[in-house]
Write a protein that holds these residues in place. Structure first.
Motif, PDB file in Angstrom:
ATOM      1  N   THR A   1       0.823  -1.201   0.000  1.00  0.00           N
ATOM      2  CA  THR A   1       0.000   0.000   0.000  1.00  0.00           C
ATOM      3  C   THR A   1       0.863   1.259   0.000  1.00  0.00           C
ATOM      4  OG1 THR A   1      -1.765  -1.160   1.156  1.00  0.00           O
ATOM      5  CG2 THR A   1      -1.822   1.241   1.233  1.00  0.00           C
ATOM      6  N   VAL A   2       1.896   1.288   0.814  1.00  0.00           N
ATOM      7  CA  VAL A   2       2.798   2.442   0.867  1.00  0.00           C
ATOM      8  C   VAL A   2       3.462   2.651  -0.490  1.00  0.00           C
ATOM      9  CG1 VAL A   2       4.950   3.320   1.869  1.00  0.00           C
ATOM     10  CG2 VAL A   2       3.176   2.373   3.356  1.00  0.00           C
ATOM     11  N   MET A   3       3.924   1.570  -1.107  1.00  0.00           N
ATOM     12  CA  MET A   3       4.565   1.697  -2.424  1.00  0.00           C
ATOM     13  C   MET A   3       3.585   2.235  -3.470  1.00  0.00           C
ATOM     14  SD  MET A   3       7.710   0.846  -2.075  1.00  0.00           S
ATOM     15  CE  MET A   3       7.569   1.689  -0.519  1.00  0.00           C
ATOM     16  N   GLU A   4       2.343   1.774  -3.435  1.00  0.00           N
ATOM     17  CA  GLU A   4       1.341   2.247  -4.392  1.00  0.00           C
ATOM     18  C   GLU A   4       0.970   3.704  -4.141  1.00  0.00           C
ATOM     19  OE1 GLU A   4       0.428   0.675  -7.094  1.00  0.00           O
ATOM     20  OE2 GLU A   4       1.510  -1.153  -6.571  1.00  0.00           O
ATOM     21  N   LEU A   5       0.865   4.094  -2.868  1.00  0.00           N
ATOM     22  CA  LEU A   5       0.575   5.493  -2.542  1.00  0.00           C
ATOM     23  C   LEU A   5       1.646   6.418  -3.090  1.00  0.00           C
ATOM     24  CD1 LEU A   5      -0.708   5.388   1.148  1.00  0.00           C
ATOM     25  CD2 LEU A   5      -1.968   6.171  -0.848  1.00  0.00           C
ATOM     26  N   LYS A   6       2.882   5.991  -2.988  1.00  0.00           N
ATOM     27  CA  LYS A   6       3.985   6.812  -3.502  1.00  0.00           C
ATOM     28  C   LYS A   6       3.905   6.977  -5.019  1.00  0.00           C
ATOM     29  CE  LYS A   6       7.315   5.998   0.176  1.00  0.00           C
ATOM     30  NZ  LYS A   6       8.637   5.448   0.519  1.00  0.00           N
ATOM     31  N   GLN A   7       3.213   6.072  -5.692  1.00  0.00           N
ATOM     32  CA  GLN A   7       3.043   6.144  -7.149  1.00  0.00           C
ATOM     33  C   GLN A   7       1.745   6.873  -7.524  1.00  0.00           C
ATOM     34  OE1 GLN A   7       5.370   5.008  -9.404  1.00  0.00           O
ATOM     35  NE2 GLN A   7       6.576   4.739  -7.548  1.00  0.00           N
ATOM     36  N   GLY A   8       1.010   7.352  -6.515  1.00  0.00           N
ATOM     37  CA  GLY A   8      -0.222   8.085  -6.789  1.00  0.00           C
ATOM     38  C   GLY A   8      -1.485   7.235  -6.756  1.00  0.00           C
ATOM     39  N   TRP A   9      -1.379   5.969  -6.376  1.00  0.00           N
ATOM     40  CA  TRP A   9      -2.547   5.088  -6.297  1.00  0.00           C
ATOM     41  C   TRP A   9      -3.105   5.115  -4.883  1.00  0.00           C
ATOM     42  CZ3 TRP A   9      -4.609   2.548 -10.437  1.00  0.00           C
ATOM     43  CH2 TRP A   9      -3.836   2.529 -11.591  1.00  0.00           C
ATOM     44  N   ARG A  10      -4.335   4.653  -4.735  1.00  0.00           N
ATOM     45  CA  ARG A  10      -4.980   4.554  -3.427  1.00  0.00           C
ATOM     46  C   ARG A  10      -5.511   3.146  -3.251  1.00  0.00           C
ATOM     47  NH1 ARG A  10      -8.238   9.878  -1.864  1.00  0.00           N
ATOM     48  NH2 ARG A  10      -6.403  10.756  -0.899  1.00  0.00           N
ATOM     49  N   ILE A  11      -5.658   2.732  -2.010  1.00  0.00           N
ATOM     50  CA  ILE A  11      -6.232   1.425  -1.734  1.00  0.00           C
ATOM     51  C   ILE A  11      -7.747   1.590  -1.590  1.00  0.00           C
ATOM     52  CG2 ILE A  11      -5.903   1.579   0.758  1.00  0.00           C
ATOM     53  CD1 ILE A  11      -5.334  -1.455   0.708  1.00  0.00           C
ATOM     54  N   ALA A  12      -8.472   0.665  -2.190  1.00  0.00           N
ATOM     55  CA  ALA A  12      -9.930   0.740  -2.145  1.00  0.00           C
ATOM     56  C   ALA A  12     -10.503  -0.663  -2.230  1.00  0.00           C
ATOM     57  CB  ALA A  12     -10.451   1.595  -3.299  1.00  0.00           C
ATOM     58  N   PHE A  13     -11.758  -0.775  -1.825  1.00  0.00           N
ATOM     59  CA  PHE A  13     -12.489  -2.025  -1.918  1.00  0.00           C
ATOM     60  C   PHE A  13     -13.563  -1.840  -2.964  1.00  0.00           C
ATOM     61  CE2 PHE A  13     -10.875  -1.548   2.378  1.00  0.00           C
ATOM     62  CZ  PHE A  13     -10.132  -2.713   2.505  1.00  0.00           C
ATOM     63  N   LEU A  14     -13.723  -2.820  -3.833  1.00  0.00           N
ATOM     64  CA  LEU A  14     -14.680  -2.734  -4.923  1.00  0.00           C
ATOM     65  C   LEU A  14     -15.780  -3.765  -4.726  1.00  0.00           C
ATOM     66  CD1 LEU A  14     -15.449  -1.675  -7.780  1.00  0.00           C
ATOM     67  CD2 LEU A  14     -13.999  -3.488  -8.693  1.00  0.00           C
ATOM     68  N   ASP A  15     -17.023  -3.297  -4.716  1.00  0.00           N
ATOM     69  CA  ASP A  15     -18.169  -4.197  -4.671  1.00  0.00           C
ATOM     70  C   ASP A  15     -18.371  -4.714  -6.089  1.00  0.00           C
ATOM     71  OD1 ASP A  15     -20.804  -5.258  -4.911  1.00  0.00           O
ATOM     72  OD2 ASP A  15     -21.403  -4.161  -3.113  1.00  0.00           O
ATOM     73  N   THR A  16     -18.145  -5.992  -6.302  1.00  0.00           N
ATOM     74  CA  THR A  16     -18.199  -6.544  -7.653  1.00  0.00           C
ATOM     75  C   THR A  16     -19.592  -6.532  -8.249  1.00  0.00           C
ATOM     76  OG1 THR A  16     -18.352  -8.767  -6.748  1.00  0.00           O
ATOM     77  CG2 THR A  16     -16.159  -7.988  -7.356  1.00  0.00           C
ATOM     78  N   ASP A  17     -20.630  -6.484  -7.419  1.00  0.00           N
ATOM     79  CA  ASP A  17     -22.002  -6.441  -7.938  1.00  0.00           C
ATOM     80  C   ASP A  17     -22.384  -5.038  -8.404  1.00  0.00           C
ATOM     81  OD1 ASP A  17     -22.367  -9.152  -7.424  1.00  0.00           O
ATOM     82  OD2 ASP A  17     -23.130  -8.765  -5.397  1.00  0.00           O
ATOM     83  N   THR A  18     -22.126  -4.040  -7.564  1.00  0.00           N
ATOM     84  CA  THR A  18     -22.575  -2.675  -7.867  1.00  0.00           C
ATOM     85  C   THR A  18     -21.477  -1.802  -8.462  1.00  0.00           C
ATOM     86  OG1 THR A  18     -21.989  -1.842  -5.675  1.00  0.00           O
ATOM     87  CG2 THR A  18     -24.228  -2.760  -5.965  1.00  0.00           C
ATOM     88  N   GLN A  19     -20.243  -2.271  -8.417  1.00  0.00           N
ATOM     89  CA  GLN A  19     -19.070  -1.514  -8.865  1.00  0.00           C
ATOM     90  C   GLN A  19     -18.819  -0.279  -8.001  1.00  0.00           C
ATOM     91  OE1 GLN A  19     -16.914  -2.688 -11.486  1.00  0.00           O
ATOM     92  NE2 GLN A  19     -18.161  -4.407 -10.860  1.00  0.00           N
ATOM     93  N   ARG A  20     -19.438  -0.235  -6.816  1.00  0.00           N
ATOM     94  CA  ARG A  20     -19.173   0.863  -5.892  1.00  0.00           C
ATOM     95  C   ARG A  20     -17.794   0.670  -5.287  1.00  0.00           C
ATOM     96  NH1 ARG A  20     -23.648   1.527  -1.622  1.00  0.00           N
ATOM     97  NH2 ARG A  20     -22.122   3.019  -0.911  1.00  0.00           N
ATOM     98  N   VAL A  21     -17.123   1.782  -5.064  1.00  0.00           N
ATOM     99  CA  VAL A  21     -15.774   1.757  -4.509  1.00  0.00           C
ATOM    100  C   VAL A  21     -15.804   2.370  -3.118  1.00  0.00           C
ATOM    101  CG1 VAL A  21     -13.430   2.661  -4.768  1.00  0.00           C
ATOM    102  CG2 VAL A  21     -14.717   1.940  -6.780  1.00  0.00           C
ATOM    103  N   ARG A  22     -15.180   1.690  -2.194  1.00  0.00           N
ATOM    104  CA  ARG A  22     -15.033   2.207  -0.838  1.00  0.00           C
ATOM    105  C   ARG A  22     -13.536   2.382  -0.583  1.00  0.00           C
ATOM    106  NH1 ARG A  22     -18.140  -0.976   3.407  1.00  0.00           N
ATOM    107  NH2 ARG A  22     -19.835   0.046   2.336  1.00  0.00           N
ATOM    108  N   GLU A  23     -13.143   3.617  -0.452  1.00  0.00           N
ATOM    109  CA  GLU A  23     -11.729   3.925  -0.250  1.00  0.00           C
ATOM    110  C   GLU A  23     -11.318   3.584   1.182  1.00  0.00           C
ATOM    111  OE1 GLU A  23      -9.010   7.881  -0.551  1.00  0.00           O
ATOM    112  OE2 GLU A  23     -10.726   7.709  -1.890  1.00  0.00           O
ATOM    113  N   PHE A  24     -10.070   3.183   1.353  1.00  0.00           N
ATOM    114  CA  PHE A  24      -9.555   2.859   2.669  1.00  0.00           C
ATOM    115  C   PHE A  24      -8.364   3.744   2.978  1.00  0.00           C
ATOM    116  CE2 PHE A  24      -6.493   0.720   5.395  1.00  0.00           C
ATOM    117  CZ  PHE A  24      -7.279   0.477   6.503  1.00  0.00           C
ATOM    118  N   THR A  25      -8.319   4.225   4.202  1.00  0.00           N
ATOM    119  CA  THR A  25      -7.155   4.977   4.641  1.00  0.00           C
ATOM    120  C   THR A  25      -6.969   4.770   6.138  1.00  0.00           C
ATOM    121  OG1 THR A  25      -5.989   7.083   4.498  1.00  0.00           O
ATOM    122  CG2 THR A  25      -8.334   7.163   5.098  1.00  0.00           C
TER     123      THR A  25
END
Length: 121
Positions: A41-65
């Motif tokens: 997660t730290v490595m991805e954040l440094k690249q500008g990405w964020r960690i999130a959870f994706l509901d595969t049914d609704t495609q809703r994204v819940r960000e995590f921090t």
């Protein structure tokens, strides 16, 4: 193999114990997995990405921090802002004596309050 000693809140230890039983993992495996995820997660954040959870049914994204991840993100995006003397003085004056809300801001607040009121009913 290295040994790690850590102090965690009792509630977190209860969660670890629950995972041990539910998943059949040892504390060492759980900590190793958690550290692996945190490092990734730290490595991805440094690249500008964020960690999130994706509901595969609704495609809703819940960000995590978390507080630590937020610190990493802020540090990775730190920018230096340089203002001319005139812009600095103008900014200082605006901070000391901010203008009143614009009509658009007043309308936005009224819409928000209306939605909030409807949700409470």
């Amino acid at each position: 193999m290295s040994r790690l000693e850590a102090t965690v809140p009792e509630a977190r230890m209860d969660q670890v114990s629950h995972l041990e039983e539910e998943l059949g993992l040892s504390k060492s495996q759980i900590v190793d997995e958690a550290l692996s995820l945190f490092f990734k997660t730290v490595m991805e954040l440094k690249q500008g990405w964020r960690i999130a959870f994706l509901d595969t049914d609704t495609q809703r994204v819940r960000e995590f921090t978390s507080p630590a991840l937020t610190q990493v993100e802020w540090a990775a995006r730190r920018e230096r802002i340089v203002l001319s003397d005139a812009d600095f003085d103008r900014t200082r004056k605006l901070l000391e004596n901010p203008p009143g809300p614009t009509p658009a801001l007043k309308e936005a607040v009224a819409r928000r309050n209306k939605r909030k009121h409807r949700k409470q009913e």
